[in-house]
Design an enzyme around this catalytic site. Structure first.
Site, mmCIF file in Angstrom:
data_model
loop_
_atom_site.group_PDB
_atom_site.id
_atom_site.type_symbol
_atom_site.label_atom_id
_atom_site.label_comp_id
_atom_site.label_asym_id
_atom_site.label_seq_id
_atom_site.Cartn_x
_atom_site.Cartn_y
_atom_site.Cartn_z
ATOM 1 N N HIS A 1 -23.768 -49.646 -15.460
ATOM 2 C CA HIS A 1 -22.725 -49.976 -16.441
ATOM 3 C C HIS A 1 -21.837 -51.068 -15.848
ATOM 4 C CE1 HIS A 1 -20.422 -47.445 -13.722
ATOM 5 N NE2 HIS A 1 -19.328 -47.994 -14.236
ATOM 6 N N THR B 1 -29.884 -60.222 -12.738
ATOM 7 C CA THR B 1 -29.170 -60.061 -14.003
ATOM 8 C C THR B 1 -30.116 -59.928 -15.189
ATOM 9 O OG1 THR B 1 -29.032 -62.449 -14.339
ATOM 10 C CG2 THR B 1 -27.207 -61.406 -13.152
ATOM 11 N N LYS B 2 -31.391 -60.255 -14.981
ATOM 12 C CA LYS B 2 -32.398 -60.195 -16.057
ATOM 13 C C LYS B 2 -33.660 -59.536 -15.533
ATOM 14 C CE LYS B 2 -30.593 -64.098 -18.409
ATOM 15 N NZ LYS B 2 -30.592 -65.442 -18.771
#
Length: 171
Positions: free
Chosen positions: A62, A114-115
């Site tokens: 999160h 991040t991906k």
């Protein structure tokens, strides 16, 4: 007080894999997990078989909702993290919420993932980008295979110190 003693005991005497499983991380077989932070929702993380995660790596399931909490006091979002089979994650990598890492993947040390990463890729950087693939990596390192896996510290030291410079990888 008893909770703190139990936590100290787990941190001191349990393997990293056992602690991760206790926290709810799903882990396949043949994994090597070193000093890793699984964050506040470790039960949202799943690892395949033969995964090595090295020291300092952090998983985030999160984040960043804080900036919207004045406008939306109850906002919260989460993302599961999945890691495929035969994966190496280098020291101090950061894996963000919602990322899936495919099989046969290398994540370079210090990378910020991040991906999602597809199968057979090597990624590195901040943010992590594709820097190669497993086939190219295999071809480039096989000529330098010294077959020291399984040797003792002293045997490996003796072998490595006796080699010519051309037997070591150069960047």
């Amino acid at each position: 007080m008893i909770k703190r003693i139990r936590k100290l005991y787990r941190n001191k005497f349990w393997s990293s894999e056992k602690r991760a499983t206790f926290l709810g991380v799903k882990i396949g077989y043949g994994c090597d997990i070193q000093a890793v932070s699984f964050g506040s929702e470790p039960y949202l993380i799943e690892k395949g078989n033969h995964v090595q995660i090295t020291k300092g790596t952090k998983f985030f399931t999160h984040g960043a909702a804080w900036v919207l909490r004045e406008k939306y006091p109850d906002i919260d979002f989460f993302g599961k993290i999945r890691v495929g089979d035969n994966v190496y994650i280098g020291n101090s990598a950061l894996i963000l919420a919602g990322v899936t890492i495919g099989s046969n993947v290398i994540i370079a040390a210090g990378s910020v993932v991040t991906k999602s990463v597809s199968d057979n890729q090597i990624v590195g950087g901040n943010p992590a980008k594709i820097i190669g693939n497993i086939e190219e990596f295999e071809k480039s390192i096989l000529p330098f295979n010294l077959k020291t896996k399984g040797k003792s510290f002293s045997e490996k030291r003796e072998i490595l110190l006796s080699l010519n410079e051309n037997r070591f990888i150069k960047k």
